[in-house]
Design a protein around this motif. Structure first.
Motif: not given
Lengths: 627, 461
Positions: A170-171, A174, A178, A222, A224, A235-239
């Motif tokens: 996950d980390d 992300s 980023l 961003g 998710y 789970t990951w987040i994309v800006p």
């Protein structure tokens, strides 16, 4: 009294911990190096239980590490490399200062070719300073250090198994996503950005190939994403694109170190994932013939060297496999004879499986075209994850597969109020439809997402409402749709009356649901029911007292089995409550009270919402009238 | 002049010497008168001896050498004379056209070059230094040694490495594999988890003693320092197009946070505020008439009297107890003890009948401890997800990212992202106890700034 007197702080927690500065001195490293080492080796600071004891009587806040951890670090050969590198930088700096260019060249050469002796091969990590130009030397001082994480260390030490690594991905994701969006300025190495981009594209391609995307949520921060990879939810987040301001209160050096670790991790994870799908790694595009056809416009788009990676990142073509892909057999779950709870569980699992399979093929057979103002990468990724075909304008990005004029396009995704030239045989929809479809696991009616229509709210798929919580009406509607009930909205431009009716229906539905909930939970109503029954019986009795007795042929009362069952259950429950001990009863009452309060609050919110809707409707009416 | 004359005679008397200039012999006619000088000193020898004739003779010899390449007297007759047969012109004619055809206009040398051409027949002396090799001796010696070693079959290191490299290249394995930088975008990966690590061939004892054996990573290090998830998804109100109520909910939360902050700030301000009395009319008046009005004196004795009344210390003088009193007291004490012992016995006996209540008590106690245990456990669980105090600074929850209702974008195109993901990630690492919370280092000036007025500025003033 025999024995020596014990001295303070010579045993116990005082000796189990070591302060950061002492640890740093023990390892003879600079603070920056110590930080790097701790991050790479996964050694975290620790808060002691008795700070005063550990701190030898002082209460000053300090960073402590476990002494055992530092002892472990002491044995790491990498520490030696850090020291060597420090010496190298010192020598280099001296040579620069004295303008001894010959010495500078020699030092660089030597450092670049630091050879691992035959007996050390693979045992030591190796530093090297390729790309260590004089400019970067000045820019970064002695902080630039391309230390090579020894991959074996990563495997046996930090992540003993692949699943461990996957849990920590996950980390990594992300961070990579980023960093890949960073501008190529001096904030971090350009090479790092390129590597992050490569790895994130590889990951997206894997998710597409495995069709494992589950949830998407567009937030103000961003995007998710959630995917299920080999049974793990990731789970990951994309800006969003172009959404960068570089905050000043972030330690870029620390973040760069983390990125170094995470890129290494993600690379190995990607490799393994590609292997599980029999995909070629590094990824290769499938079907070279198609690509050669499109080569005219590509020349303008990217350099020869970059065009391939750009094509990969376009996400429009599928990847090559090591084994030619066979039609995937539908792996069916094994059936075992089961009873009771197990059966229920199995059924639930089967249901989920079925749902997922449906979700995987949601967009199959649909052809999308992206207008230029929509977020291309995100949409292409999501659409391809669900099996759809996607294309865009040739001038927008490399890798478009068909033109806007294609007659077979079913959905045209537009994010502007109106569009001039419209084709009759396709839907013009707003991008939110795609994301909502993913979350709803079904094709939503397109009417609410037409061009220029006010969109329904984009609900978070990450919220799981428990019983009695407030559920927004949109979600209720969605749930109804999922259950296969008839969609309430059939026409987008519904007349006001219709709208009102629908509103009413909505409310009814809500009320129904509420009733159901309450049936399940509240005993009050049960009691009320009982009272009713009693009254009925009494009335019957009273009837029986009436003199003119008459025997009428008895009607066969259709036995409502469901009803009786429910009654029985309610009766049992009531009895159980009666039999409760005082304490348990108290607890039970408390729980029930809490539940009821939740329901009450939810009802209140719903009422509020209704009031709000009514008010807004009234406003609309007024406006219309004015117009 | 006798010496000079004698010398001339000697030179002229050389057998077969031909002077080039004819006047060599003729000079002897103008002989000066002999001058008388003492010749007992070397100085006068040099000064007064006439060596002109010798000089002239040597000059002539040099001239002959320069112009003809040797003494004419020593030349053979053939080289000095030729027989004139008269067909010289024909020869020239034969030779000339060939040369003219071959040599163009450009081949004619410049006059200046001709002038600069050395016309001496004697070759210039060699520059010895130009042909000398530095360290010749040493080099010769090293080369000798190398040759000797080579004959024995020992090659120098460089040669050996070169051969190795060649052999490796021939076999297809590059001897030196340059390590690739960690952030190289083209770096390769492999299957890390099934990669077979080469079995350790060396003696484990040897490895241990030479500190080449890697220490096993303790399992404790693989535990995560916090139970919090890596990615905390924003509340549903943070959607770009949120549901009204969830948005309001988020706003309310943000509002509460803000209110709390403001309250804390206000409290601090209140506590720090200097309690200075603002001058009112009354106080100013009082100040003006200070000392003019006689005030009633406060009696200072009053508190003293109070204290005297309140003091309840033991009286200093206690009379000594009599023997009788002592005995009485002792008897009393013993009686009391007896009474207590009896009571205990009775109580114990009585407890037999209280068994039920005692067991109930015990149960109650146990229940309480259990409850407390559970509570403590729950607290510990809750603590696990809390950020720890890992350094000087305490972790503080960042501000919630919200967009007000009027800031919300209607469509994805016009969305303005809120907050920074980079900062979010950084804080998440802090929150999960992976790194300690830190502040950006403040710029610290080493020396104080010094201010001085410029002269021009001072003049203007």
């Amino acid at each position: 009294m025999g024995g020596l007197q014990k001295k303070k702080y010579e045993s116990g927690s005082a000796t189990n911990y070591i302060s950061r500065n002492k640890a740093r001195k023990k390892l003879s490293l600079s603070l920056a190096d110590f930080r790097r080492l701790c991050i790479l080796k996964g050694i975290y600071p620790h808060e002691p239980k008795h700070k005063k004891k550990v701190n030898k009587g002082s209460t000053a806040p300090r960073t402590f590490y476990l002494l055992k951890d530092i002892r472990f670090l002491l044995h790491e050969p990498i520490v030696g490399k850090f020291r060597e590198y420090k010496i190298f930088v010192r020598k280099l700096r001296t040579a620069y200062g004295k303008a001894e260019w010959g010495a500078v060249g020699r030092l660089k050469r030597e450092q670049a070719f630091v050879q691992i002796g035959p007996h050390h091969q693979g045992e030591f990590t190796c530093f090297e300073s390729s790309g260590f130009s004089s400019r970067s030397f000045i820019l970064w001082g002695c902080h630039v250090m391309n230390e090579r994480l020894k991959p074996e260390n990563l495997s046996d030490k930090r992540y003993p198994t692949f699943i461990d690594a996957l849990r920590d991905v996950d980390d990594a994701l992300s961070m990579c996503f980023l960093f890949s969006t960073f501008a190529r300025t001096g904030k971090c190495h350009v090479q790092t950005i390129q590597l992050c981009r490569r790895l994130s594209v590889e990951w997206m391609n894997y998710i597409i190939a495995s069709r494992s995307l589950r949830k998407v949520f567009l937030s103000i921060k961003g995007m998710y994403y959630q995917a299920e990879v080999l049974g793990q939810t990731v789970t990951w987040i994309v800006p969003y694109q172009f959404a960068h301001d570089h905050p000043t209160d972030v330690d870029y050096r620390v973040m760069a170190t983390f990125t170094e670790l995470y890129t290494t991790l993600l690379g190995f994870v990607n490799f393994r994932l590609y292997q599980t799908l029999n995909l070629v790694y590094p990824p290769k595009l499938d079907g070279q013939g198609e690509l050669s056809l499109k080569s005219e416009c590509e020349e303008d788009y990217a350099l020869e060297s970059e065009s391939y990676s750009e094509k990969l990142s376009a996400l429009s073509a599928s990847l090559a496999r090591t084994v030619p892909s066979v039609e995937e057999e539908e792996a069916e779950l094994d059936h075992f004879p089961a009873e009771g709870e197990d059966l229920e569980k199995m059924e639930a699992r089967e249901k989920i499986e079925l749902e997922q399979n449906k979700q995987k093929k949601l967009f199959e057979g649909l052809k999308f075209f992206l207008n230029r103002e929509v977020p291309r990468e995100s949409l292409a990724f999501v659409i391809r994850c669900l099996g759809g075909q996607v294309s865009w304008d040739k001038s927008l990005c490399i890798g478009s597969t068909y033109d806007e004029t294609d007659e077979t396009i079913t959905h045209h995704i537009v994010d502007r109020p109106s569009i001039e030239k419209q084709y009759i045989n396709r839907y013009y929809i707003q991008p939110q439809w795609v994301y909502d479809c993913v979350n709803a696991k079904m094709l939503l009616p397109v009417e609410e997402y037409f061009l220029g229509v006010t969109l329904p709210p984009h609900l978070s798929p990450f919220v799981e409402e428990s019983e009695g919580d407030y559920v927004p009406p949109e979600k209720l509607k969605l749930m109804a749709l999922q259950r296969g009930e008839k969609p309430l909205f059939t026409e987008a431009a519904a007349e006001e009356e219709e709208e009102e009716e629908e509103g009413d229906e909505d409310e009814e539905e809500e009320e129904d649901e509420d009733d159901e909930d309450e049936d399940d939970q509240s005993e009050e109503e049960d009691e009320a029911e009982d009272e009713e029954n009693l009254a009925e019986m009494e009335a019957k009795r009273a009837q029986g007292k009436r003199l003119p007795v008459k025997v009428t042929p008895g009607k066969v009362k259709p036995e409502n089995r469901m009803r009786t069952e429910q009654e029985e259950k309610a009766e049992e429950k009531r009895l159980a409550i009666m039999m409760m001990k005082k304490r348990e009863k108290y607890l039970y009452d408390k729980i029930m009270f809490g539940k009821k309060r939740n329901v009450r609050e939810a009802n209140k919110l719903a009422a509020k919402r209704k009031a709000h809707d009514d008010a807004s409707k009234a406003d609309k009416k007024k406006k219309k009238k004015k117009c | 002049m006798a010496a000079a004359w004698r010398h001339k005679r000697v030179a002229a008397s050389q057998p077969g010497f031909l002077p080039l200039k004819s006047n060599l012999g003729g000079d002897s006619s103008n002989v000066k008168r002999r001058k008388r000088v003492n010749k007992n000193k070397k100085k006068s020898w040099n000064k007064f001896s006439d060596i002109q004739d010798v000089e002239e003779f040597l000059e002539d010899v040099r001239l002959q050498e320069r112009t003809t390449g040797g003494l004419i007297a020593e030349k053979t007759d053939d080289s000095l004379f030729f027989v004139d047969t008269g067909d010289k012109d024909e020869k020239d004619k034969d030779a000339q056209p060939e040369t003219t055809v071959k040599k163009g206009k450009h081949s004619k040398p410049l006059r200046i070059d001709l002038i600069l051409q050395p016309d001496s027949h004697i070759p210039a002396p060699k520059n010895v230094l130009a042909f000398q090799q530095p360290n010749a001796k040493k080099q010769r010696r090293t080369s000798d040694r190398a040759a000797k070693l080579a004959s024995m079959g020992i090659l120098p290191r460089r040669e050996k490495l070169l051969q190795l490299r060649r052999a490796a290249a021939a076999s297809g394995v590059s001897a030196k594999k340059r390590a690739v930088a960690n952030n190289n975008p083209d770096r390769t990966f492999y299957d890390l988890w099934t990669a077979e690590t080469a079995p350790e061939t060396a003696d484990p004892y040897y490895l241990e003693q030479t500190k080449k054996k890697l220490v096993k990573r303790p399992d404790r290090l693989n535990e995560k320092p916090s139970v919090l998830p890596a990615i905390e998804v924003i509340a549903p109100g943070g959607s770009y197009n949120p549901d009204f109520f969830s948005h309001q909910d988020l706003l309310r939360k943000a509002h509460e946070v803000e209110v709390k902050k403001i309250k804390a700030e206000e409290k601090l301000a209140r506590q720090l505020a200097v309690n200075e009395d603002v001058a009112t009319e009354e106080t100013t008046f009082k100040e003006q008439v200070e000392g003019l009005i006689e005030e009633e004196e406060i009696e200072p004795e009053e508190p003293e009297g109070d204290t005297e009344g309140t003091v309840t210390g033991p009286t200093a003088t206690q009379e000594k107890k009599t023997e009788k009193q002592r005995k009485k007291e002792k008897a009393k004490r013993i009686k009391e003890l007896q009474r207590k012992a009896e009571r205990q016995v009775i109580d114990k006996r009585q407890q037999l009948f209280q068994l039920r209540s005692i067991s109930a008590d015990l149960k109650k106690q146990e229940q309480r401890t259990k409850m407390r245990q559970a509570q403590r456990k729950a607290q510990q669980e809750a603590q696990k997800s809390m950020p720890r105090r890992l350094g000087k600074l305490k972790f503080q929850d960042p501000d919630l990212d919200v967009q007000l209702s009027n800031e919300l974008a209607g469509s994805l195109r016009s969305l303005k992202p809120e907050g920074s993901i980079l900062k979010d990630r950084f804080l998440s690492l802090q929150k999960r106890n992976i790194i300690e919370p830190r502040d950006r280092a403040k710029f610290k000036r080493k020396y104080k700034l010094k201010f001085s007025e410029k002269r021009a500025f001072r003049e203007i003033q």
